[in-house]
Design an enzyme around this catalytic site. Structure first.
Site, PDB file in Angstrom:
ATOM      1  N   ARG A  55       2.992  -8.032  -8.595  1.00  0.00           N
ATOM      2  CA  ARG A  55       2.456  -8.594  -7.350  1.00  0.00           C
ATOM      3  C   ARG A  55       3.581  -9.131  -6.473  1.00  0.00           C
ATOM      4  NH1 ARG A  55       0.872 -13.681  -6.655  1.00  0.00           N
ATOM      5  NH2 ARG A  55       0.432 -13.987  -8.890  1.00  0.00           N
ATOM      6  N   TYR A 108      -7.396  -1.127  17.329  1.00  0.00           N
ATOM      7  CA  TYR A 108      -8.221  -0.538  16.272  1.00  0.00           C
ATOM      8  C   TYR A 108      -9.412  -1.450  15.998  1.00  0.00           C
ATOM      9  CZ  TYR A 108      -9.440   0.599  11.419  1.00  0.00           C
ATOM     10  OH  TYR A 108     -10.103   0.901  10.259  1.00  0.00           O
ATOM     11  N   ASP A 180       2.011  -2.617  16.971  1.00  0.00           N
ATOM     12  CA  ASP A 180       1.481  -1.691  15.974  1.00  0.00           C
ATOM     13  C   ASP A 180       1.925  -0.290  16.375  1.00  0.00           C
ATOM     14  OD1 ASP A 180      -0.092   0.078  14.458  1.00  0.00           O
ATOM     15  OD2 ASP A 180      -1.717  -1.367  14.292  1.00  0.00           O
ATOM     16  N   LYS A 205      -1.652   6.659   7.343  1.00  0.00           N
ATOM     17  CA  LYS A 205      -1.896   7.710   8.316  1.00  0.00           C
ATOM     18  C   LYS A 205      -0.771   8.746   8.314  1.00  0.00           C
ATOM     19  CE  LYS A 205      -5.618   5.404   9.477  1.00  0.00           C
ATOM     20  NZ  LYS A 205      -5.451   4.092   8.844  1.00  0.00           N
TER      21      LYS A 205
END
Length: 395
Positions: A55, A108, A180, A205
């Site tokens: 983690r 988005y 972004d 993406k």
């Protein structure tokens, strides 16, 4: 290792071997053993590099982060378990109750939801403004404003932000300017070269490119901010999967080739759609009829990227007929795959918005966003011709 432009160099020696693997080993271990408490102190206090608990970091995430750092001209980026994980790390990791953030009004859908619902619930005030209108963003400023978040090219309406004007405004007011860069990617645009303070990606993406990875990335110009992003991500469990990172590295090996091919096909598709009966409008940054054509050309330098949006006449009925007839194309709320995908914002990414809010953004029931893939361009144009023709009677 990476060279200055992020290309892979692969010296991974094996114990007792004079040779090394040509692909990065997958490291799924959750924990890493140290020799002594002193050795563990050395790791945590930065005297040596090592891993403790996945983690907190693992080799495959570091390989992906280093690759993207090189592509963006950055250092110290953080990989998260999704693109929205990266958005969350920036907004929740750097803002506090009483702060105010301005977002582009065409972000988005999930980013918009976070701006409208989640941040206010936590005491962080938000406003939305047109990122192509610096005066509108200036008018939204408050004494407690700390950050401006925009997309270079908006999702899904493909409007182009006034990056230069917003960067100047943020410098003037001492605000964090967050960009972004998912749609444009570092091959199309490098935000740090245009005044950004923080860059976000959904690696899911085009960077990974095969619809089998979910990852995000955030990096700041200021190393102290990167430390805060990393600590928040570790504390809140935004950890990326080693396997997803391993797959993403594989995908990024072909990213430049995929980007160039898909972009060339997207430009052809945009021009083709504009000539088809039944298509009300086409949005592509390099077309002369794009509402931000001059800014797109100046900012992107001829890079239109692989996204095309268009509106069918006839609303939802025509949309249903179109997707049924678009044989071989996936109707799915994603982008950046090797195959062309169709997204219908009104029923997917922006379904949480009211009809009035969608209408204000120009998202009608006939609006589609296309992520162009790697098919032969002629075959792709034929599919769209047939699908639009099938939708025309429904209009």
């Amino acid at each position: 290792m990476r060279n200055a432009r992020g290309s892979l160099m692969r010296p991974f020696p094996l114990p007792g071997s004079a040779s090394h693997p040509v692909t990065t080993p997958l490291s799924p271990s959750v924990v890493y053993a140290s020799e002594t408490p002193d050795a563990l102190d050395d790791q945590y206090e930065g005297r040596v590099h090592g891993y403790t608990y996945s983690r907190e970091g693992h080799p495959n995430a570091d390989v992906v982060a280093a690759t993207l750092d090189a592509l963006e001209g950055a250092e110290g980026g953080v990989v998260t378990g999704s693109g929205m994980g990266a958005v969350s790390a920036v907004l929740l990791g750097l803002l506090k109750s009483g702060d105010h953030v301005i977002g582009g009004n065409q972000l988005y859908g999930r980013s918009l939801r976070m701006m409208k619902e989640d941040l206010p619930r936590l005491g962080i005030a938000t406003s939305l403004a047109d990122p192509g209108d610096v005066a509108a963003v200036r008018a939204a400023l408050r004494p407690e404003t700390r950050m401006v978040l925009v997309e270079v090219v908006s999702n899904p309406t493909l409007r182009v932000a006034d990056i230069a004007g917003l960067a100047a405004l943020c410098r003037e007011r001492g605000l964090l300017f967050v960009v972004d860069n998912t749609f444009t990617t570092p091959r199309g645009f490098r935000p740090f070269e245009h005044g950004a303070d923080i860059v976000i990606h959904s690696i899911t993406k085009l960077l990974a490119g095969h619809s089998d990875v979910m990852l995000g990335y955030a990096v700041a110009r200021d190393p102290a901010l990167n430390d805060r992003l990393r600590v928040f991500s570790v504390t809140t469990g935004l950890t990326p999967s080693p396997f997803d990172c391993w797959l993403a590295e594989r995908g990024m090996l072909t990213f430049p080739l995929r980007f160039d091919r898909a972009q060339a096909s997207a430009a052809q598709l945009a021009d083709h759609l504009a000539g088809l009966p039944g298509v009300a409008r086409v949005i592509y940054p390099l077309r002369a009829d794009h509402p931000d054509a001059a800014r797109a050309q100046a900012l992107l330098g001829g890079q239109g990227c692989n996204m095309v949006s268009f509106e069918l006449k006839g609303g939802r009925q025509a949309a249903n007929a179109f997707t049924r007839a678009a044989e071989g194309l996936s109707f799915a709320p994603t982008l950046g795959d090797v195959g062309t995908t169709l997204s219908h914002p009104a029923s997917s990414s922006h379904r949480a918005l009211t009809p009035e809010d969608r209408a204000a953004l120009g998202l009608s029931e006939g609006f589609f966003r296309v992520s162009v893939g790697l098919e032969e361009p002629a075959a792709l144009l034929d599919v769209f011709t047939g699908a639009v023709a099938a939708a025309v009677p429904a209009a």
